[in-house]
Write a protein that holds these residues in place. Structure first.
Motif, mmCIF file in Angstrom:
data_model
loop_
_atom_site.group_PDB
_atom_site.id
_atom_site.type_symbol
_atom_site.label_atom_id
_atom_site.label_comp_id
_atom_site.label_asym_id
_atom_site.label_seq_id
_atom_site.Cartn_x
_atom_site.Cartn_y
_atom_site.Cartn_z
ATOM 1 N N HIS A 42 2.440 1.735 -3.318
ATOM 2 C CA HIS A 42 1.669 2.271 -4.395
ATOM 3 C C HIS A 42 1.374 3.973 -4.208
ATOM 4 O O HIS A 42 1.452 4.593 -4.993
ATOM 5 N N ARG A 43 1.265 4.063 -2.922
ATOM 6 C CA ARG A 43 0.878 5.417 -2.657
ATOM 7 C C ARG A 43 2.019 6.541 -2.842
ATOM 8 O O ARG A 43 1.855 7.789 -3.246
ATOM 9 N N ASP A 100 0.832 -1.331 0.026
ATOM 10 C CA ASP A 100 -0.097 -0.016 -0.071
ATOM 11 C C ASP A 100 0.866 1.110 0.166
ATOM 12 O O ASP A 100 0.596 2.220 -0.704
ATOM 13 N N ASP A 144 -5.964 9.534 -6.365
ATOM 14 C CA ASP A 144 -5.110 8.416 -6.875
ATOM 15 C C ASP A 144 -3.862 9.028 -7.739
ATOM 16 O O ASP A 144 -3.181 9.983 -7.369
ATOM 17 N N GLU A 145 -3.901 8.320 -8.743
ATOM 18 C CA GLU A 145 -2.476 8.639 -9.484
ATOM 19 C C GLU A 145 -2.862 9.869 -10.602
ATOM 20 O O GLU A 145 -4.051 9.855 -11.005
#
Length: 282
Positions: free
Chosen positions: A159-160, A156, A245-246
């Motif tokens: 990813h962040r 996690d 998010d991204e």
């Protein structure tokens, strides 16, 4: 004309505690005083005006530097690096933009301290890319407790922060190997440990001003600025800078609107400038 500050710098401060006491005695400037001093320095290169701006914000540097004591570096050195950032901020500060110096200076102070920590903290030698530095300065706060991260937590965080899981594990190992005792191991009054500097900072004037400015910029001020943009410009700003998010890339947005990436960049720059103008006038 704004009068000189009432407290000159002591000729001999003695130690870090004396410095902090001296810095906290410098009075805070009103918005009018700050504007006048900044205008004098910007227009006339009045060094005395710059000096007063710096001295009145020394407590801000001290407050920010406290947040980096967990890296085991001397508090005095952290403050010194932060003061360099403060002086850079004063040099670049434009009072006509309607933003208080306390908000403008925080970026410069933290940037200088970040560079110092990365250069001097011997456990971290791989924090060389932007993503790795972001990992370095955020991993401590993202961990919920002192236990080792579980695989799902590693994934996690990776990813962040846009890094590889292996980098998260490596950084966690390095960070956990540099624990610092909360209290000194002896009674030497010259020994420094984090326990000596812990305090309730919720009422710190600079923290109150920072929170107030951040709340406005992230709330009503931001929404008002976005409302001035056309639909395309607003979508570009929201997907590039405000996505949960991204973030979208210039090329992705270029494909969506059938234009070049350079055109998207130009629209983004124009929209950002328009938003800055709205926020400065708020």
């Amino acid at each position: 004309m704004t009068q000189a500050l009432a407290f000159p710098i002591p000729s001999a401060l003695g130690d870090i505690d004396a410095y902090i006491r001296a810095a906290n005695r410098f009075p805070l400037l009103s918005e009018k005083e700050e504007f006048e001093l900044a205008s004098r320095f910007r227009k006339d290169e009045d060094v005395e005006a710059a000096r007063q701006l710096v001295l009145s914000h020394l407590r801000l540097v001290i407050s920010i530097a406290r947040g980096y004591l967990g890296y085991g570096l001397p508090h005095a050195d952290l403050i010194q690096e932060g003061n360099i950032g403060l002086m850079k901020a004063v040099k670049r500060f434009d009072p006509e933009r309607g933003v208080r110096l306390v908000s403008f200076a925080m970026h410069w102070i933290k940037a200088e301290i970040h560079e110092y920590v990365v250069r001097n903290w011997r456990m971290v030698k791989l924090a060389t890319t932007k993503a790795q530095r972001k990992l370095f300065f955020n991993l401590r706060s993202m961990k919920t407790d002192s236990s080792t991260l579980l695989p799902a937590q590693v994934a996690d965080i990776a990813h962040r922060l846009s890094v590889r899981p292996e980098e998260v594990v490596e950084m966690e190992t390095r960070l956990s190997g540099r624990d610092l005792a909360m209290e000194a191991n002896d009674d030497d009054e010259d020994s420094f440990a984090p326990i000596a500097y812990l305090a309730d900072q919720s009422s710190e004037p600079t923290r109150v001003l920072e929170a107030r400015a951040r709340e406005h910029l992230q709330g009503d001020g931001l929404q008002a600025a976005l409302a001035t943009l056309d639909p395309r410009s607003r979508r570009i700003i929201e997907t590039r800078w405000l996505a949960d998010d991204e973030s979208a890339t210039l090329h992705e947005l270029a494909a969506e609107y059938g234009v070049s990436a350079e055109r998207i960049r130009q629209i983004e720059a124009k929209a950002m400038q328009k938003m800055r103008t709205v926020l400065a006038a708020a």
